[in-house]
Write an enzyme that holds these catalytic residues in place. Structure first.
Site, PDB file in Angstrom:
ATOM      1  N   CYS A  83      36.350  -4.272  45.649  1.00  0.00           N
ATOM      2  CA  CYS A  83      35.281  -5.126  46.248  1.00  0.00           C
ATOM      3  C   CYS A  83      34.649  -4.919  47.652  1.00  0.00           C
ATOM      4  CB  CYS A  83      35.474  -6.656  46.128  1.00  0.00           C
ATOM      5  SG  CYS A  83      36.698  -7.244  47.265  1.00  0.00           S
ATOM      6  N   HIS A 139      37.359 -12.076  48.752  1.00  0.00           N
ATOM      7  CA  HIS A 139      36.407 -11.326  48.016  1.00  0.00           C
ATOM      8  C   HIS A 139      35.219 -11.112  49.074  1.00  0.00           C
ATOM      9  CE1 HIS A 139      34.834  -9.298  44.682  1.00  0.00           C
ATOM     10  NE2 HIS A 139      33.993 -10.331  44.349  1.00  0.00           N
ATOM     11  N   ASN A 169      27.332  -9.307  43.028  1.00  0.00           N
ATOM     12  CA  ASN A 169      28.925  -9.278  42.956  1.00  0.00           C
ATOM     13  C   ASN A 169      29.169  -7.860  42.415  1.00  0.00           C
ATOM     14  OD1 ASN A 169      31.442  -9.776  42.869  1.00  0.00           O
ATOM     15  ND2 ASN A 169      31.320 -11.748  41.465  1.00  0.00           N
TER      16      ASN A 169
END
Ligand SMILES: *[C@@H]1O[C@H](CO)[C@@H](O)[C@H](O)[C@H]1NC(C)=O
Ligand SMILES: *[C@@H]1O[C@H](CO)[C@@H](O)[C@H](O)[C@H]1NC(C)=O
Ligand SMILES: *[C@@H]1O[C@H](CO)[C@@H](O)[C@H](O)[C@H]1NC(C)=O
Ligand SMILES: *[C@@H]1O[C@H](CO)[C@@H](O)[C@H](O)[C@H]1NC(C)=O
Ligand SMILES: *[C@@H]1O[C@H](CO)[C@@H](O)[C@H](O)[C@H]1NC(C)=O
Ligand SMILES: *[C@@H]1O[C@H](CO)[C@@H](O)[C@H](O)[C@H]1NC(C)=O
Ligand SMILES: *[C@@H]1O[C@H](CO)[C@@H](O)[C@H](O)[C@H]1NC(C)=O
Length: 465
Positions: A258, A409, A429
């Protein structure tokens, strides 16, 4: 008797297995701040030199890391420094940049951090694509030649999780989220049933050390308060007078990458903004996963070290130079690929711990999207639409051994607004377009929801003519 020779014993002693993951070191501001002795070798290496086994230290000097981010050295130079999360620090002084991970040892799930020591990492001249690399190591102990026993800063454990069992569909959990509040909606995603609990945790940033708190946002000073008056009430880089500057949503799969997707998405959007959308480069996240020494591949990393340090020191390549595979491996990037550099990487507010919502909005509108990290609780993964906030509900079916398993994240903020009196951020995202609001989500703004306003960072991509 040369310094280098006597240091050998110390260095050999420190070469232990460095276990990949967001490094498990857990060092705090007060552990790092203060006087250090640095031992440095000749400044004659290139960026590919591996310092792990280096022991030929030829100079020794003291640096003082002061509150909040000033640094001084014996020669009277004044510079600046920042923590990098709880993992290490970076110092800029006397025309040189020093970065090192804090030293730790790991035995099974037991991790001991030795925050008064660093690994042997590297230093180089200040600048883009920097020269004159060297190896250095830092120590805060009076006598670094006999460091046993190291001064322990903390010993902690990683939580035990049922990493290898498959995620099980849990409609009760989803219904309980939707019953408890109306601000956002949750749904089940089929793709998660093909993932293990370990995959889900990696996908949302990887395990984090228990008990680590991010810094709280700082107070908004009057000067900044004034600047806010010039900002629009809502803003969205996907639609600035009808024009979209945000690159397409991508899918990281089960790799804990991520941080690479968010780092590069920030630069992709900024490149579009700086070139009026004429340069629509998509950067290679696989290059980061395979080739960056500043991160841990599919086991995590930090945007400060990728969007920032890696992009300035090594540069970024196009996606087609090293297409995404979503697995760790040796570096396949062709050295002949064109490299795009970035510069002026910084935590918003100037250093780690100086962030707040107002500064984030100013940077976002003025410079482009910004990279942030936040805490993912089990409810977040099932976000479908609306303005997310953590409900406090637990997914006992899947996370029964550790209901409070949270991860760190990394995502990109691309805009902000308000709806029915609730302020929110618009966030990109990397879980595909089928997740959330076409791959994006909105989250409460102004109350540091899930620590999203604690450590935002940005960097400026360099436009090539
Ligand atoms: C250590 O560094 C010095 C100074 O650059 C160099 O002359 C010497 O050859 C080096 N020694 C080793 C063993 O690499
Ligand atoms: C720092 O040193 C450790 C231990 O040798 C090594 O694994 C890591 O890759 C180094 N990091 C950098 C950025 O040089
Ligand atoms: C650096 O060298 C060490 C052994 O000294 C090795 O374990 C490590 O994989 C090397 N790192 C890189 C990035 O080549
Ligand atoms: C981890 O620490 C515990 C005590 O805190 C000890 O019982 C255990 O043996 C240690 N495990 C390893 C692998 O060192
Ligand atoms: C390396 O540093 C020296 C000064 O120590 C400088 O003269 C030289 O230009 C630098 N080399 C490069 C390639 O920048
Ligand atoms: C962009 O924003 C304008 C004004 O808010 C709106 O009218 C338009 O429909 C939006 N365009 C897209 C593609 O969402
Ligand atoms: C930016 O691109 C748009 C669409 O191609 C064009 O209409 C506009 O004139 C450009 N603006 C500048 C400042 O070049």
């Amino acid at each position: 008797m040369s310094l280098s020779k006597s240091l050998c014993a110390f260095i050999l002693f420190t070469i232990l297995s460095f276990v990949a993951s967001d490094t498990p070191a857990d060092c705090r501001y007060d552990d790092i701040r203060g006087e250090w002795t640095f031992y440095e070798g000749p400044r004659t290496f290139d960026k590919n030199y591996n310092c792990s086994a280096f022991a030929n230290f030829t100079q020794k000097f003291k640096v003082n890391l002061l509150f909040p981010n000033t640094a001084t050295d014996e020669d009277g130079n004044v510079g600046y420094w920042t923590m990098i999360y709880n993992q290490g620090f970076e110092l800029v002084i006397g025309g040189r940049k020093y970065f090192a991970f804090s030293y730790f040892r790991q035995e099974g799930d037991n991790v001991t951090s030795f925050c008064k020591h660093t690994f042997v990492n590297s230093s180089h001249d200040v600048g883009v694509d920097p020269k004159n690399w060297s190896c250095f190591v830092g120590s805060k102990e009076d006598n670094p030649l006999y460091p046993t026993p190291y001064a322990k800063s903390s010993t902690l454990k990683f939580s035990k999780i049922n990493a290898h069992t498959f995620y099980r569909k849990n409609l009760d959990f989803i219904e309980s989220i939707n019953r408890k509040q109306k601000s956002w909606k949750a749904r089940h995603y089929d793709f998660m049933e093909k993932m293990t609990i370990g995959d889900l945790i990696r996908m949302s940033g990887g395990k984090k050390t228990i008990g680590f708190q991010k810094p709280k946002p700082t107070q908004v000073i009057p000067e900044i308060e004034n600047m806010l008056k010039d900002l629009p009430d809502s803003f969205d880089w996907r639609n600035v007078s009808g024009i979209n500057y945000v690159s397409p949503i991508r899918t990281q799969q089960t790799c804990g990458s991520c941080y690479a997707f968010a780092s590069l998405a920030m630069h992709e959007a900024r490149l579009r903004i700086y070139t009026n959308n004429s340069d629509q480069t998509i950067f290679s996240t696989q290059d980061i996963v395979e080739c960056s020494r500043y991160s841990q591949g599919c086991d995590g990393g930090f945007p400060y070290l990728v969007a920032g340090k890696y992009a300035e020191d090594y540069g970024l390549v196009d996606e087609n130079c090293n297409p995404y595979k979503g697995i760790d491996g040796k570096c396949h990037t062709d050295p002949k690929c064109f490299r795009h550099y970035a510069t002026k990487y910084r935590y918003i507010g100037g250093f780690y711990g100086a962030c707040n919502e107002a500064l984030m909005r100013i940077s976002l509108v003025k410079n482009g999207p910004i990279a942030v990290s936040f805490e993912v609780y089990p409810d977040f993964r099932f976000y479908e639409s609306g303005i997310y906030h953590h409900t406090g509900l637990e997914d006992k079916l899947n996370f029964r051994f550790d209901p409070f398993e949270i991860t760190n994240h990394v995502v990109v903020i691309v805009g902000y607004g308000s709806e029915n009196g609730q302020d929110y951020w618009i966030v990109k995202n990397s879980w595909g377009t089928g997740w959330g609001e076409k791959g994006f989500f909105r989250i409460r703004r102004g109350n540091d929801e899930c620590s999203i306003e604690s450590i935002a960072m940005e960097a400026d991509i360099i436009v090539d003519n």
